[in-house]
Design an enzyme around this catalytic site. Sequence first.
Site, mmCIF file in Angstrom:
data_model
loop_
_atom_site.group_PDB
_atom_site.id
_atom_site.type_symbol
_atom_site.label_atom_id
_atom_site.label_comp_id
_atom_site.label_asym_id
_atom_site.label_seq_id
_atom_site.Cartn_x
_atom_site.Cartn_y
_atom_site.Cartn_z
ATOM 1 N N SER A 115 34.692 27.152 28.789
ATOM 2 C CA SER A 115 33.679 26.259 29.365
ATOM 3 C C SER A 115 33.198 25.243 28.328
ATOM 4 O O SER A 115 33.164 25.536 27.123
ATOM 5 C CB SER A 115 32.493 27.116 29.827
ATOM 6 N N TYR A 137 32.793 18.777 31.785
ATOM 7 C CA TYR A 137 31.865 18.031 32.648
ATOM 8 C C TYR A 137 31.960 16.584 32.211
ATOM 9 O O TYR A 137 32.132 16.312 31.015
ATOM 10 C CB TYR A 137 30.432 18.515 32.441
ATOM 11 N N THR A 177 34.816 20.010 36.411
ATOM 12 C CA THR A 177 33.887 20.667 37.349
ATOM 13 C C THR A 177 33.011 19.612 38.009
ATOM 14 O O THR A 177 32.353 18.827 37.325
ATOM 15 C CB THR A 177 33.028 21.711 36.601
ATOM 16 N N LYS A 200 37.561 21.257 39.942
ATOM 17 C CA LYS A 200 36.916 22.553 40.240
ATOM 18 C C LYS A 200 35.580 22.333 40.954
ATOM 19 O O LYS A 200 34.728 21.606 40.448
ATOM 20 C CB LYS A 200 36.684 23.325 38.938
ATOM 21 N N HIS A 235 30.731 27.514 42.753
ATOM 22 C CA HIS A 235 30.123 27.862 41.470
ATOM 23 C C HIS A 235 29.527 29.281 41.515
ATOM 24 O O HIS A 235 28.473 29.558 40.946
ATOM 25 C CB HIS A 235 29.047 26.830 41.093
HETATM 26 C C1 FMN Z 1 27.118 32.980 33.889
HETATM 27 C C2 FMN Z 1 27.998 31.939 34.492
HETATM 28 C C3 FMN Z 1 28.228 30.762 33.798
HETATM 29 C C4 FMN Z 1 29.082 29.794 34.347
HETATM 30 N N1 FMN Z 1 29.359 28.668 33.615
HETATM 31 C C5 FMN Z 1 30.229 27.758 34.110
HETATM 32 C C6 FMN Z 1 30.581 26.610 33.339
HETATM 33 O O1 FMN Z 1 30.115 26.416 32.236
HETATM 34 N N2 FMN Z 1 31.473 25.744 33.896
HETATM 35 C C7 FMN Z 1 32.024 25.934 35.144
HETATM 36 O O2 FMN Z 1 32.814 25.120 35.600
HETATM 37 N N3 FMN Z 1 31.698 27.020 35.871
HETATM 38 C C8 FMN Z 1 30.826 27.923 35.384
HETATM 39 N N4 FMN Z 1 30.518 29.024 36.128
HETATM 40 C C9 FMN Z 1 31.147 29.224 37.454
HETATM 41 C C10 FMN Z 1 32.433 30.030 37.325
HETATM 42 O O3 FMN Z 1 33.450 29.286 36.712
HETATM 43 C C11 FMN Z 1 32.944 30.440 38.706
HETATM 44 O O4 FMN Z 1 33.018 29.309 39.539
HETATM 45 C C12 FMN Z 1 32.103 31.532 39.388
HETATM 46 O O5 FMN Z 1 31.510 32.386 38.454
HETATM 47 C C13 FMN Z 1 32.993 32.330 40.340
HETATM 48 O O6 FMN Z 1 32.279 33.312 41.003
HETATM 49 P P1 FMN Z 1 32.247 34.865 40.533
HETATM 50 O O7 FMN Z 1 31.330 34.896 39.342
HETATM 51 O O8 FMN Z 1 31.666 35.552 41.703
HETATM 52 O O9 FMN Z 1 33.635 35.275 40.174
HETATM 53 C C14 FMN Z 1 29.669 30.000 35.601
HETATM 54 C C15 FMN Z 1 29.417 31.193 36.303
HETATM 55 C C16 FMN Z 1 28.591 32.156 35.756
HETATM 56 C C17 FMN Z 1 28.369 33.437 36.514
#
Ligand code: FMN
Length: 382
Positions: free
Chosen positions: A107, A130, A156, A252, A276
């Site tokens: 990320s 981003y 994203t 994404k 997300h």
């Molecule tokens: C704690 C956390 C931080 C996240 N940070 C990012 C991020 O920095 N960039 C991003 O594109 N998605 C981020 N996401 C989204 C994840 O990439 C993903 O879309 C999502 O967690 C999928 O769902 P799941 O947690 O139920 O598997 C984050 C999700 C969580 C739970």
Amino acid sequence: MTLVNIDDLRQAARRRLPKLFFDYIDGGSFAETTLRANRTDFGRYRLEQRVLTGTAAEPDLATTFLGRRHALPFMPGPVGFMGLYRGGGEVLAARAAHRAGVPFCLSTFSIASIGTLARQAPGELHFQLYVLTDRSLLDELLQAATAAGVETLYLTVDTAITAIREKDVRNGFRSATRPTPRMLAGMALRPAWCLDVVRAGWPAVEAVSHRPDFGRGALEQAANLSRRIDKTLTWDDVAALRARWPGRLVIKGVLSAADAVRARDSGADGVVISNHGGRQLDGASSTIAVLEEVRTAVGPQFDVLIDGGFRRGSDIACALALGASGILLGRAVAFGLAAGGEAGVARALEILRTELALTLALMGLPSVDALKAAGPAAIRPA
Ligand SMILES: Cc1cc2nc3c(=O)[nH]c(=O)nc-3n(C[C@H](O)[C@H](O)[C@H](O)COP(=O)(O)O)c2cc1C
């Protein structure tokens, strides 16, 4: 405690992490309706049980997505602040992914930079970006990704505007630019976590550590980074990024067939169907509910990845039948990391590998590719 499934890892993570970090990982936006739907909508589908097929108990789980053959159809997706859940968290997770035969996606909001990852973790690295209003930083991030050998970039697009995550508001997380006395008190209740994270050095977002205008310490740097996310992002920005990024570009945060087609027609190489993890538009559809229509709209060749709520091998089988090229994991990996570092991520991947292998065998299918070929015929409505 024996860690049998992903929920066990979640409970172990809850015991080890300060509450504000556990809530940050676990929570969703507003009433958390979409967060729940990501899980419950798997219940709309049932898997076809086929018997006496002579299929081996060890199906072949290797499959192709994003231009390469991988040992498994799932991999860690981008999760911010991994280095706050475990000292050196990003490196540990990337090592575990490599050992499991899958890439790791870093990320933008990470403690370790992509350069550090390339030096300290072997294997295929992906990078999530981003679009930032600070174009010089954007240039730096892209250059660093190129230098690190990254070929696949995820843009994203569902977080230009950030929703309210009520647990974070109550905990004061991400509104504070440095730890408050209440946060420090909460951290002190988790001494093993404190020792481990501080041993790795006072956490900072390495990618912006050389920029005094971002401040010092992970919280302040992340707040300044968030402020620079371009809130006016349009398809023109996708076209601009497409023109300058020679590698694979994945969009994404797509949740409709129309946007997936637009992404494809803008020159993207793939999309991730994502809300997300239920952290943005509450009331939006679950991801699994839109997968089939997206696949139908973009055609069979385009890479369609999906994330959101994947906690079981059967969830993964369901998505593969509905047309997913591959699956990204968010919380399953984050919980594994918090619970047990590199071994915890390895355990999360192993749990899902075992569950998927048994699911395929019980469906009478010899491989992930056979499931992909069977498509929706391998499932039925509940
Ligand atoms: C704690 C956390 C931080 C996240 N940070 C990012 C991020 O920095 N960039 C991003 O594109 N998605 C981020 N996401 C989204 C994840 O990439 C993903 O879309 C999502 O967690 C999928 O769902 P799941 O947690 O139920 O598997 C984050 C999700 C969580 C739970």
